[in-house]
Enzyme design. Structure first.
Site, PDB file in Angstrom:
ATOM      1  N   SER A 195       0.822  -1.216   0.000  1.00 55.39           N
ATOM      2  CA  SER A 195       0.000   0.000   0.000  1.00 55.39           C
ATOM      3  C   SER A 195       0.855   1.265   0.000  1.00 55.39           C
ATOM      4  O   SER A 195       2.020   1.260   0.395  1.00 55.39           O
ATOM      5  CB  SER A 195      -0.908   0.028   1.232  1.00 55.39           C
ATOM      6  OG  SER A 195      -1.706  -1.124   1.293  1.00 55.39           O
TER       7      SER A 195
HETATM    8  N1  SAH Z   1      -1.068  -4.743   3.877  1.00 56.29           N
HETATM    9  C1  SAH Z   1      -0.311  -5.063   2.674  1.00 56.29           C
HETATM   10  C2  SAH Z   1      -1.062  -4.653   1.422  1.00 56.29           C
HETATM   11  C3  SAH Z   1      -1.492  -5.860   0.757  1.00 56.29           C
HETATM   12  S1  SAH Z   1      -2.423  -5.767  -0.725  1.00 56.29           S
HETATM   13  C4  SAH Z   1       1.068  -4.465   2.728  1.00 56.29           C
HETATM   14  O1  SAH Z   1       1.354  -3.684   3.647  1.00 56.29           O
HETATM   15  O2  SAH Z   1       1.896  -4.800   1.880  1.00 56.29           O
HETATM   16  C5  SAH Z   1      -3.782  -6.785  -0.227  1.00 56.29           C
HETATM   17  C6  SAH Z   1      -3.468  -8.211   0.121  1.00 56.29           C
HETATM   18  O3  SAH Z   1      -4.690  -8.806   0.540  1.00 56.29           O
HETATM   19  C7  SAH Z   1      -2.952  -9.072  -1.038  1.00 56.29           C
HETATM   20  O4  SAH Z   1      -1.754  -9.662  -0.694  1.00 56.29           O
HETATM   21  C8  SAH Z   1      -4.056 -10.094  -1.228  1.00 56.29           C
HETATM   22  O5  SAH Z   1      -3.586 -11.374  -1.613  1.00 56.29           O
HETATM   23  C9  SAH Z   1      -4.688 -10.138   0.153  1.00 56.29           C
HETATM   24  N2  SAH Z   1      -6.061 -10.673   0.190  1.00 56.29           N
HETATM   25  C10 SAH Z   1      -7.058 -10.486  -0.720  1.00 56.29           C
HETATM   26  N3  SAH Z   1      -8.178 -11.137  -0.325  1.00 56.29           N
HETATM   27  C11 SAH Z   1      -7.878 -11.751   0.854  1.00 56.29           C
HETATM   28  C12 SAH Z   1      -8.612 -12.577   1.761  1.00 56.29           C
HETATM   29  N4  SAH Z   1      -9.885 -12.938   1.529  1.00 56.29           N
HETATM   30  N5  SAH Z   1      -7.978 -13.019   2.871  1.00 56.29           N
HETATM   31  C13 SAH Z   1      -6.691 -12.695   3.117  1.00 56.29           C
HETATM   32  N6  SAH Z   1      -5.958 -11.920   2.311  1.00 56.29           N
HETATM   33  C14 SAH Z   1      -6.529 -11.444   1.185  1.00 56.29           C
END
Ligand code: SAH
Length: 219
Positions: free
Chosen positions: A62
């Site tokens: 993010s």
């Molecule tokens: N917080 C992260 C941003 C991640 S982007 C950081 O600091 O880097 C969002 C993430 O959510 C992705 O890796 C994606 O695979 C995950 N995601 C999407 N749907 C999900 C679900 N149902 N359960 C767990 N993770 C999920």
């Protein structure tokens, strides 16, 4: 990257604070977390730009401002338990852990979860990384003082409110139209008929929250 502390300080002072994040604890935490380690080699030179970056598997780390803003909306203090949905690179979890919170984080893509777990361990952050579908939350460590959802949701999963402390908050980007989300803060308040109070915040862009788990080597 020897000058990363300087770059992180600049990121906070020139981009994050001017956009309105005031809590010194959050600003200090962002200065102390080495974001370049959460980013793939070829993206490293952009690590301290206020921008989301690709981390593989079609996912992103993010935007730093968004990490700080969502952390501010959670309104937590050191020692509080927090559940993150969407570990991704592990960066948001590291910022929360740097502030002294007890973090449990869920990721549906096993490959990303293992990578993040390894890095968080190396950096000595006390974070519990779980491969799982975030829509079910993680009752084993509940109740949480906060739930932070870092993928764009179509709806609020019931489990998130169930696993929250009274007075605790869910911070979640909720869909308003295709590709556009808005941050919602839902505070648990059992004295209200609905059981919660909603407040809307910034518009934002996120990768979508998807169902199910993607195992290593699996489909
Ligand atoms: N917080 C992260 C941003 C991640 S982007 C950081 O600091 O880097 C969002 C993430 O959510 C992705 O890796 C994606 O695979 C995950 N995601 C999407 N749907 C999900 C679900 N149902 N359960 C767990 N993770 C999920």
């Amino acid at each position: 990257m020897n000058n990363w502390r300087e770059l992180a300080t600049k990121l906070v002072e020139e981009h994050i604070a001017p956009q309105g994040v005031r809590d010194p604890q959050i600003l200090e935490a962002v200065k102390r977390v080495p974001r370049h380690l959460f980013v793939p080699e070829e993206m490293r030179r952009y690590s301290y730009y206020d921008s989301p970056l690709a981390i593989g598997e079609g996912q992103t780390i993010s935007q730093p401002y968004m990490v700080a803003r969502m952390t501010e909306l959670l309104a937590l203090k050191a020692g509080d338990k927090v559940l993150e949905i969407g570990t991704g690179s592990g960066y948001q979890a590291a910022v929360l852990a740097e502030m002294g919170m007890k973090v449990t984080t869920l990721e549906r893509i096993e490959k990303l979860a293992l990578k993040a777990k390894d890095l968080l361990q190396k950096l000595d952050y006390d974070v519990t990384c779980i491969v799982g579908d975030g829509r079910e939350g993680y009752p084993e460590n509940a109740p949480y003082r906060g739930v932070i959802v870092t993928a764009g949701a179509q709806e609020i999963a019931e489990a998130w409110l169930d696993q929250l402390d009274e007075g605790g908050r869910i911070v979640v980007p909720l869909i308003v139209q295709e590709g556009l989300y808005r941050l919602l803060v839902r505070q648990k308040d059992s004295s209200l008929k609905k059981g919660y109070l909603d407040t809307w915040d910034d518009y934002c862009r996120f990768v979508p929250l998807l169902p199910g788990v993607k195992k290593l080597g699996g489909a």
